[in-house]
Scaffold this motif. Structure first.
Motif, mmCIF file in Angstrom:
data_model
loop_
_atom_site.group_PDB
_atom_site.id
_atom_site.type_symbol
_atom_site.label_atom_id
_atom_site.label_comp_id
_atom_site.label_asym_id
_atom_site.label_seq_id
_atom_site.Cartn_x
_atom_site.Cartn_y
_atom_site.Cartn_z
ATOM 1 N N PRO A 1 0.903 -1.221 0.024
ATOM 2 C CA PRO A 1 0.128 -0.018 -0.056
ATOM 3 C C PRO A 1 0.833 1.410 -0.130
ATOM 4 C CG PRO A 1 -0.990 -1.617 1.620
ATOM 5 C CD PRO A 1 0.269 -2.066 0.974
ATOM 6 N N GLN A 2 1.874 1.153 0.764
ATOM 7 C CA GLN A 2 2.946 2.480 0.764
ATOM 8 C C GLN A 2 3.469 2.625 -0.505
ATOM 9 O OE1 GLN A 2 2.936 5.311 2.691
ATOM 10 N NE2 GLN A 2 1.234 4.382 4.209
ATOM 11 N N ALA A 3 3.927 1.560 -0.900
ATOM 12 C CA ALA A 3 4.668 1.582 -2.121
ATOM 13 C C ALA A 3 3.897 2.026 -3.317
ATOM 14 C CB ALA A 3 5.329 0.203 -2.690
ATOM 15 N N TRP A 4 2.541 1.687 -3.470
ATOM 16 C CA TRP A 4 1.802 2.160 -4.341
ATOM 17 C C TRP A 4 1.465 3.520 -4.284
ATOM 18 C CZ3 TRP A 4 -3.710 3.379 -3.985
ATOM 19 C CH2 TRP A 4 -4.233 3.759 -5.121
ATOM 20 N N ARG A 5 1.228 4.180 -3.000
ATOM 21 C CA ARG A 5 1.027 5.441 -2.707
ATOM 22 C C ARG A 5 2.096 6.278 -3.181
ATOM 23 N NH1 ARG A 5 0.681 8.645 2.474
ATOM 24 N NH2 ARG A 5 -1.144 10.050 2.118
ATOM 25 N N THR A 6 3.289 5.824 -2.894
ATOM 26 C CA THR A 6 4.513 6.589 -3.209
ATOM 27 C C THR A 6 4.602 6.589 -4.887
ATOM 28 O OG1 THR A 6 5.601 5.792 -1.403
ATOM 29 C CG2 THR A 6 6.897 6.668 -3.056
ATOM 30 N N LEU A 7 4.360 5.483 -5.577
ATOM 31 C CA LEU A 7 4.338 5.573 -7.013
ATOM 32 C C LEU A 7 3.468 6.520 -7.748
ATOM 33 C CD1 LEU A 7 5.357 1.666 -7.496
ATOM 34 C CD2 LEU A 7 6.890 3.741 -7.691
ATOM 35 N N GLN A 8 2.304 6.688 -7.041
ATOM 36 C CA GLN A 8 1.116 7.446 -7.485
ATOM 37 C C GLN A 8 1.833 8.958 -7.587
ATOM 38 O OE1 GLN A 8 -2.321 6.475 -4.986
ATOM 39 N NE2 GLN A 8 -3.400 6.294 -6.716
ATOM 40 N N ARG A 9 2.422 9.285 -6.690
ATOM 41 C CA ARG A 9 3.180 10.564 -6.728
ATOM 42 C C ARG A 9 4.164 10.912 -7.866
ATOM 43 N NH1 ARG A 9 3.715 9.939 -0.774
ATOM 44 N NH2 ARG A 9 5.801 9.595 -0.845
ATOM 45 N N VAL A 10 4.885 9.559 -8.169
ATOM 46 C CA VAL A 10 5.510 9.688 -9.472
ATOM 47 C C VAL A 10 4.778 9.977 -10.675
ATOM 48 C CG1 VAL A 10 7.146 8.533 -10.760
ATOM 49 C CG2 VAL A 10 7.524 7.978 -8.316
ATOM 50 N N LEU B 1 -2.304 -6.096 -7.039
ATOM 51 C CA LEU B 1 -1.154 -6.136 -8.122
ATOM 52 C C LEU B 1 -1.510 -5.514 -9.411
ATOM 53 C CD1 LEU B 1 0.066 -9.897 -7.489
ATOM 54 C CD2 LEU B 1 0.780 -7.845 -6.371
ATOM 55 N N GLN B 2 -2.795 -5.782 -9.812
ATOM 56 C CA GLN B 2 -3.100 -5.029 -10.972
ATOM 57 C C GLN B 2 -3.078 -3.447 -10.951
ATOM 58 O OE1 GLN B 2 -7.021 -6.394 -12.559
ATOM 59 N NE2 GLN B 2 -6.562 -8.634 -11.899
ATOM 60 N N GLN B 3 -3.413 -3.124 -9.692
ATOM 61 C CA GLN B 3 -3.338 -1.496 -9.363
ATOM 62 C C GLN B 3 -1.790 -1.053 -9.518
ATOM 63 O OE1 GLN B 3 -4.373 -0.330 -5.309
ATOM 64 N NE2 GLN B 3 -5.886 0.897 -6.326
ATOM 65 N N LEU B 4 -1.019 -2.018 -9.086
ATOM 66 C CA LEU B 4 0.543 -1.670 -9.166
ATOM 67 C C LEU B 4 0.845 -1.631 -10.619
ATOM 68 C CD1 LEU B 4 3.471 -1.512 -7.982
ATOM 69 C CD2 LEU B 4 3.480 -3.758 -7.844
ATOM 70 N N GLY B 5 0.288 -2.638 -11.423
ATOM 71 C CA GLY B 5 0.872 -2.858 -12.771
ATOM 72 C C GLY B 5 0.392 -1.476 -13.588
ATOM 73 N N GLU B 6 -0.700 -0.793 -13.195
ATOM 74 C CA GLU B 6 -1.466 0.293 -14.018
ATOM 75 C C GLU B 6 -0.688 1.381 -13.292
ATOM 76 O OE1 GLU B 6 -3.886 0.028 -16.462
ATOM 77 O OE2 GLU B 6 -2.992 -1.855 -16.349
ATOM 78 N N THR B 7 -0.052 1.567 -12.094
ATOM 79 C CA THR B 7 0.517 2.693 -11.892
ATOM 80 C C THR B 7 1.767 2.786 -12.356
ATOM 81 O OG1 THR B 7 -0.478 2.791 -9.642
ATOM 82 C CG2 THR B 7 1.242 4.059 -9.886
ATOM 83 N N LEU B 8 2.402 1.367 -12.643
ATOM 84 C CA LEU B 8 3.876 1.322 -13.324
ATOM 85 C C LEU B 8 3.687 1.620 -14.719
ATOM 86 C CD1 LEU B 8 5.245 -2.050 -12.029
ATOM 87 C CD2 LEU B 8 5.916 0.032 -11.337
ATOM 88 N N ALA B 9 2.441 1.434 -15.460
ATOM 89 C CA ALA B 9 2.201 1.763 -16.718
ATOM 90 C C ALA B 9 2.119 3.350 -16.953
ATOM 91 C CB ALA B 9 1.036 1.007 -17.312
ATOM 92 N N ASP B 10 1.599 4.041 -16.119
ATOM 93 C CA ASP B 10 1.250 5.487 -15.971
ATOM 94 C C ASP B 10 2.617 5.998 -15.912
ATOM 95 O OD1 ASP B 10 -1.553 5.262 -16.097
ATOM 96 O OD2 ASP B 10 -1.760 5.423 -13.822
ATOM 97 N N ILE B 11 3.716 5.481 -14.815
ATOM 98 C CA ILE B 11 4.992 6.025 -15.102
ATOM 99 C C ILE B 11 5.654 6.040 -16.069
ATOM 100 C CG2 ILE B 11 7.139 5.608 -13.720
ATOM 101 C CD1 ILE B 11 5.686 4.713 -11.298
ATOM 102 N N ALA B 12 5.620 4.747 -16.942
ATOM 103 C CA ALA B 12 6.252 4.526 -18.005
ATOM 104 C C ALA B 12 5.928 5.617 -19.227
ATOM 105 C CB ALA B 12 6.209 3.117 -18.669
ATOM 106 N N GLU B 13 4.605 5.669 -19.353
ATOM 107 C CA GLU B 13 4.076 6.592 -20.080
ATOM 108 C C GLU B 13 4.147 7.893 -19.811
ATOM 109 O OE1 GLU B 13 -0.681 7.545 -21.894
ATOM 110 O OE2 GLU B 13 -0.187 5.423 -20.758
ATOM 111 N N GLY B 14 4.302 8.143 -18.621
ATOM 112 C CA GLY B 14 4.729 9.863 -18.391
ATOM 113 C C GLY B 14 6.084 10.058 -18.756
ATOM 114 N N PHE B 15 6.861 9.012 -18.454
ATOM 115 C CA PHE B 15 8.164 9.137 -18.964
ATOM 116 C C PHE B 15 8.642 9.203 -20.520
ATOM 117 C CE2 PHE B 15 12.292 6.671 -20.158
ATOM 118 C CZ PHE B 15 13.312 7.562 -19.555
#
Length: 300
Positions: free
Chosen positions: A81-90, A222-236
């Motif tokens: 949960p904390q990892a996901w919350r932090t990645l949302q800030r990215v 885990l799907q939520q984690l995957g979607e957040t990673l996809a958001d990060i990659a897309e932003g980059f």
């Protein structure tokens, strides 16, 4: 005779900020220092905007670095949960990085070259993509390219910092290690590889992501984690595309990066997408329609 109470005056203690001739806000935000950092080298009226654009980018890259490192620590502690919350800030930090391109969209080749010619004469030739902040962020995103270390010989401290980041797990490595601890079949050899070398996509890791998404109602975290990673990659990647188009617009095909034509140097980086199996697995996620709608309309 009883002592008469002495009236007490309410005096605000002198703050550290006041002692230095600053308001608390200015002392905290270091505004005097901040606004002294835009040191122009040309007489072009737009150079200040150019410098602020780049300096703001640098600050957000460092912010993303710190957030990724925090997320890695949470993942290693199995605190999803904390990892996901932090990645949302990215994800959120990429929005202003994208928006500030508008502050220099007005630049033509005449504008940029008037500024860069003076910058090169004053400081020498370089590019922001060889700045240590950007390179550390890219390494943390899992795009490991040791050849870029050569550009940091004049900064031995930063070169060592980057060399350490190159040899340590990226965000994606920590995600895969977390998934393995959760019981998913991430191959041990993927995690035990030489972390300094470029990551090679694995069919087994792609299958892991397919398994995560196999049931839309299971593995929601885990799907939520995957979607957040996809958001990060897309932003980059969106930022890289804006940089590529800004280069086309202001530089054309002339030699730029260490003698290489600027667009030719940047265009291949568009294929460098973080978390590769998260993307390739999407070809197989979800149930396709039994008949292609286009073909059905044609009676085939």
């Amino acid at each position: 005779m009883r002592d008469t109470p002495t009236p007490q005056t309410t005096e605000r203690p002198a703050s550290a900020a006041a002692a230095t001739g600053q308001t608390p806000y200015s002392a905290w935000m270091q505004t005097d220092t901040l606004h002294s950092l835009q040191r122009t080298v040309s007489d072009h009226p737009g150079e200040h905007a150019w410098i602020v654009h780049v300096q703001v980018s640098e600050l957000y890259w460092m912010l993303i670095i710190k957030e990724i490192q925090s997320a890695q620590a949470f993942l290693r502690a199995d605190d999803l949960p904390q990892a996901w919350r932090t990645l949302q800030r990215v994800v959120a930090h990429h929005a202003p990085l994208d928006a500030i391109w508008r502050s220099i969209d007005w630049m033509t080749p005449n504008d940029l070259l008037a500024i860069l010619s003076r910058a090169v004469a004053t400081h020498g030739k370089d590019t922001a993509l060889q700045g240590w902040t950007y390179r550390q962020m890219v390494y943390l995103l899992g795009i490991k390219q040791a050849e870029h270390l050569q550009h940091f010989e004049p900064q031995p401290h930063r070169r060592e910092q980057l060399n350490q980041t190159l040899a340590e797990p990226s965000l994606y490595d920590d995600v895969l290690a977390f998934l393995r601890r959760r019981g998913l079949k991430v191959p041990a050899e993927v995690l035990a590889r030489d972390l300094r070398t470029p990551y090679k996509p694995s069919p087994d890791v792609e299958q892991v992501w397919r398994d995560v998404y196999a049931d839309p109602h299971a593995n929601l975290e885990l799907q939520q984690l995957g979607e957040t990673l996809a958001d990060i990659a897309e932003g980059f990647c969106n930022w890289k595309f804006r940089h590529l188009m800004a280069t086309r617009r202001t530089f054309g095909a002339r030699p730029a990066y260490f003698g290489t034509e600027g667009v030719a140097w940047l265009a291949p980086t568009m294929d460098e997408i973080p978390f590769p199996e998260l993307w390739s697995a999407r070809t197989f996620i979800g149930d396709p329609p039994p008949v292609c709608p286009h073909m059905a309309r044609q009676g085939k």
